[in-house]
Design a protein around this motif. Structure first.
Motif, PDB file in Angstrom:
ATOM      1  N   GLU A  58       0.820  -1.161  -0.084  1.00  0.00           N
ATOM      2  CA  GLU A  58       0.067  -0.181  -0.078  1.00  0.00           C
ATOM      3  C   GLU A  58       0.877   1.141  -0.085  1.00  0.00           C
ATOM      4  O   GLU A  58       0.422   2.317  -0.231  1.00  0.00           O
ATOM      5  CB  GLU A  58      -0.963   0.213   1.212  1.00  0.00           C
ATOM      6  N   GLU A  83      -0.537  -4.815   4.168  1.00  0.00           N
ATOM      7  CA  GLU A  83      -1.629  -5.491   4.769  1.00  0.00           C
ATOM      8  C   GLU A  83      -1.273  -6.213   6.299  1.00  0.00           C
ATOM      9  O   GLU A  83      -1.646  -6.113   7.135  1.00  0.00           O
ATOM     10  CB  GLU A  83      -2.205  -6.498   4.035  1.00  0.00           C
ATOM     11  N   VAL A 137      -1.801   1.766   5.289  1.00  0.00           N
ATOM     12  CA  VAL A 137      -2.360   2.206   4.161  1.00  0.00           C
ATOM     13  C   VAL A 137      -1.700   3.185   3.215  1.00  0.00           C
ATOM     14  O   VAL A 137      -1.861   3.703   2.341  1.00  0.00           O
ATOM     15  CB  VAL A 137      -3.926   2.703   4.471  1.00  0.00           C
ATOM     16  N   THR A 167      -2.355   3.958   9.491  1.00  0.00           N
ATOM     17  CA  THR A 167      -3.035   2.716   9.561  1.00  0.00           C
ATOM     18  C   THR A 167      -4.444   2.784   9.365  1.00  0.00           C
ATOM     19  O   THR A 167      -5.045   4.095   8.966  1.00  0.00           O
ATOM     20  CB  THR A 167      -2.932   2.362  10.869  1.00  0.00           C
ATOM     21  N   GLN A 168      -4.988   1.775   8.814  1.00  0.00           N
ATOM     22  CA  GLN A 168      -6.341   1.776   8.483  1.00  0.00           C
ATOM     23  C   GLN A 168      -7.317   2.179   9.546  1.00  0.00           C
ATOM     24  O   GLN A 168      -8.390   2.823   9.070  1.00  0.00           O
ATOM     25  CB  GLN A 168      -6.888   0.419   8.109  1.00  0.00           C
ATOM     26  N   GLU A 200     -10.706   6.693   9.014  1.00  0.00           N
ATOM     27  CA  GLU A 200      -9.681   5.965   8.286  1.00  0.00           C
ATOM     28  C   GLU A 200      -8.785   7.025   7.609  1.00  0.00           C
ATOM     29  O   GLU A 200      -9.293   7.982   7.061  1.00  0.00           O
ATOM     30  CB  GLU A 200     -10.126   5.197   7.235  1.00  0.00           C
ATOM     31  N   THR A 211      -6.948   8.648   4.787  1.00  0.00           N
ATOM     32  CA  THR A 211      -7.155   8.492   3.334  1.00  0.00           C
ATOM     33  C   THR A 211      -6.012   9.319   2.531  1.00  0.00           C
ATOM     34  O   THR A 211      -5.659   8.702   1.441  1.00  0.00           O
ATOM     35  CB  THR A 211      -8.404   8.863   2.539  1.00  0.00           C
ATOM     36  N   GLY A 216     -13.486   1.984  11.956  1.00  0.00           N
ATOM     37  CA  GLY A 216     -12.242   0.918  11.647  1.00  0.00           C
ATOM     38  C   GLY A 216     -12.220   0.096  13.018  1.00  0.00           C
ATOM     39  O   GLY A 216     -11.794  -1.221  12.826  1.00  0.00           O
ATOM     40  N   ASN A 262     -13.221  -1.009  -0.645  1.00  0.00           N
ATOM     41  CA  ASN A 262     -11.822  -1.621  -0.772  1.00  0.00           C
ATOM     42  C   ASN A 262     -12.003  -3.215  -0.949  1.00  0.00           C
ATOM     43  O   ASN A 262     -12.692  -3.732  -0.178  1.00  0.00           O
ATOM     44  CB  ASN A 262     -11.359  -1.261   0.860  1.00  0.00           C
ATOM     45  N   ASN A 291     -11.723  -5.501   2.099  1.00  0.00           N
ATOM     46  CA  ASN A 291     -12.945  -5.214   3.140  1.00  0.00           C
ATOM     47  C   ASN A 291     -14.410  -5.649   2.798  1.00  0.00           C
ATOM     48  O   ASN A 291     -15.182  -5.516   3.505  1.00  0.00           O
ATOM     49  CB  ASN A 291     -12.936  -3.816   3.759  1.00  0.00           C
TER      50      ASN A 291
END
Length: 609
Positions: free
Chosen positions: A178, A216, A249, A264-265, A291, A293, A508, A554, A557
């Motif tokens: 990512e 991930e 991410v 992080t996510q 989250e 972005t 999250g 995504n 997810n």
């Protein structure tokens, strides 16, 4: 705090390197340019036929590049507000755009697994770089601009030579990438030897290219391109925060500070800095419950971040076009989230210094920055000193009142005040016309009044202490709630964890609960989700569906999103769904998923033919 509104979620944001302008694109297909100084929209225009996925500004802050889900790339003149280039060639969503630091050149990446290099002088595609087999999610350039790194969800990183558009190395990293960052030879990182020179030169194949990856697994890894081996991997204790948060991410190099920044996510920012033979998490910011972005560094203030132009020569002896000089250490970090907020963090103290309601009702997916002008935009009409001469208030014909921190010597008081002698620390906007009068209620300036040509009188009160106490109380409450939620997850108390996630409005954390439940297996997991959905409050149904819509966008997810959506629809009666507006949310859910579904159908159909 500035409040900007948009009718749809923000999909991309960019902040100019000199901190003057903020660019934001939303699902309404509008591309807006905001002045960070005045908080007003400078211009608004329609950029693409589909949402913009990524934006970037060049080093001089004069050109803005946008990549869109309509498979096109456009370049805009920042000052003029018009499109200078429009490129088509990608067969999928354009995920990344990146300017060459010294040449009029643009690099773009797409989910069609392709990378394209565009020549802005000839307005044509200079090269198509093929080597990935899945979406290319990250790009990084060396400081000289001739070595390109690309990472994708096919679990490989490719090193490219942009002089001749050849592949220098392919490194398998064994996880969906990512974020990737080029590590300059002059910077010390664990396991990476210092080597002089740039890897993009004539002897590139004999030199190593060091880079960092995040993905991930939530672990930062450092690699060498010459051996293709991982020379350093964060220990599980250091990476626990990001791995438990759903993975990395975003990843960016802190060039001046000598470290790496990861997002992080679940919305955490981790500052990783070398400490001996390790890469330790020096600071952790939990400044929001959303989250992350996108994020951009920005230098706010006068003097140190002023951009200048100069000419240079490349390795071939040909002069480059003028470009902005490298700025000093960025003082702040702008972070976009999938809510309606943009948060500004001080990079030295790691504290959130400002929150902007970024003109949008929902998600923000990108940020960008442009030139800084901290003074008044028109004539200064009134000036008053306060706090024993260490601060100053100025009122202008632009309708703004500015508070300045002043540091003057005895000699400086007898001469003209320069911009380097004072720093704007706040701007007040309450008048629609020129501000002609100000009156201080106390020498400290804790209370003052202002009057303008609009016939309005505004009374101002210093709320710094109260705001700080309130912010501290909210932060303490959020930390306690976050700890309770983490304990509930560890104890597998999913009902309590879901309740806390909705109270904190933390998608999250809710996603982490859904994933943990689904680990029981399809049958038991579905039954457990239905039990949790049935116990949800009516007020939580609509936020839950909104979270499912965002998760479904995504690929990592989408299974959790579909499982949660099915559980809600199975446990709620039609009248309950009508009462909370869930059917309209279902329509938006399907509408948001339509472009991705169409792309998948087109891909399958092409394979069948």
């Amino acid at each position: 705090m500035k409040n900007f509104r948009d009718s749809e979620p923000v999909t991309a944001v960019a902040l100019s390197p000199d901190g003057r302008l903020l660019f934001a694109a939303s699902r309404s297909l509008q591309l807006r340019c905001w002045s960070l100084e005045s908080g007003r929209a400078v211009r608004s225009y329609k950029g693409h036929a589909a949402p913009i996925a990524d934006m970037a500004l060049d080093a001089s802050s004069t050109l803005l590049a946008t990549g869109s889900a309509d498979r096109t790339v456009r370049v805009w003149d920042v000052d003029g507000g018009f499109c200078t280039h429009s490129f088509a060639g990608h067969s999928g969503v354009v995920l990344r755009v990146l300017f060459h630091p010294k040449q009029l050149m643009l690099v773009t990446a797409s989910d069609d697994a392709g990378i394209r290099v565009w020549d802005l002088v000839t307005k044509s595609c200079a090269a198509v770089l093929k080597g990935h087999f899945s979406a290319v999610t990250s790009l990084s350039l060396s400081p000289d601009g001739w070595t390109l790194l690309s990472g994708g969800r096919d679990s490989i990183v490719i090193v490219w030579n942009l002089r001749n558009h050849t592949k220098l190395a392919t490194v398998p990293v064994y996880e969906a990438v990512e974020g990737v960052a080029y590590l300059p030879p002059s910077m010390a990182f664990p396991g990476v030897p210092n080597q002089p020179g740039e890897a993009g030169g004539k002897a590139a194949k004999s030199q190593l290219v060091a880079f960092a990856t995040g993905g991930e697994k939530g672990v930062v890894k450092l690699w060498r391109s010459d051996t293709g081996k991982c020379v350093y991997e964060q220990p599980s204790s250091a990476a626990a925060a990001s791995s438990a948060a759903g993975g990395i991410v975003e990843l960016a190099l802190l060039a001046s500070a000598g470290g790496l920044l990861t997002a992080t996510q679940d919305g955490r920012l981790l500052f990783n800095r070398p400490a001996g033979d390790n890469l330790a998490v020096a600071h952790q910011l939990i400044g929001n419950n959303d989250e992350i972005t996108d994020m951009r560094f920005v230098s706010l203030g006068t003097g140190s971040s002023t951009a200048t132009t100069r000419s240079s020569e490349d390795a071939g002896g040909k002069p480059d076009q003028q470009h902005a000089a490298r700025p000093a250490l960025p003082s702040h970090l702008a972070v976009a989230t999938n809510s309606d907020q943009i948060r500004i963090f001080d990079s030295s103290t790691m504290h959130c210094t400002a929150t902007m309601m970024a003109a949008h009702d929902k998600d923000i997916n990108a940020v960008a920055v442009a030139p800084n002008n901290s003074g008044h935009l028109a004539s200064v009409l009134r000036v008053d000193f306060l706090s024993a001469g260490t601060q100053m208030l100025s009122a202008g014909a632009d309708g703004l009142i500015k508070l300045w921190s002043v540091r003057l010597s005895g000699k400086a008081l007898l001469r003209k005040l320069r911009c380097t002698d004072a720093k704007c620390i706040n701007t007040f906007d309450a008048h629609e016309d020129k501000v002609w009068a100000m009156a201080l209620g106390s020498p400290s300036g804790s209370v003052f009044a202002s009057g303008g040509g609009d016939g309005a009188i505004a009374l101002w009160e210093d709320c710094t202490t109260g705001d700080a106490d309130e912010a501290a109380a909210l932060a303490e409450h959020a930390v306690l709630k976050d700890q309770d939620l983490a304990n509930a997850l560890k104890d597998a108390d999913h009902a309590k964890a879901v309740t806390l996630a909705f109270e904190m409005r933390h998608p999250g954390r809710l996603l982490a609960v859904v994933r943990q439940v689904l680990e029981r297996g399809q049958h038991d997991g579905s039954r457990a989700l239905e039990s949790l959905a049935a116990a949800m409050r009516v007020d939580d149904v609509q936020p839950c569906l909104e979270y499912c819509r965002e998760w479904n966008a995504n690929a990592k997810n989408c299974h959790a999103a579909q499982a949660m959506l099915q559980a809600v629809l199975h446990t709620r009666r039609p009248e309950q769904l009508l009462g909370c507006g869930a059917l309209s949310m279902r329509a938006k859910f399907m509408e948001a998923d339509m472009p991705r579904s169409n792309l998948k159908f087109a891909f399958v159909w092409e394979k069948l033919l």
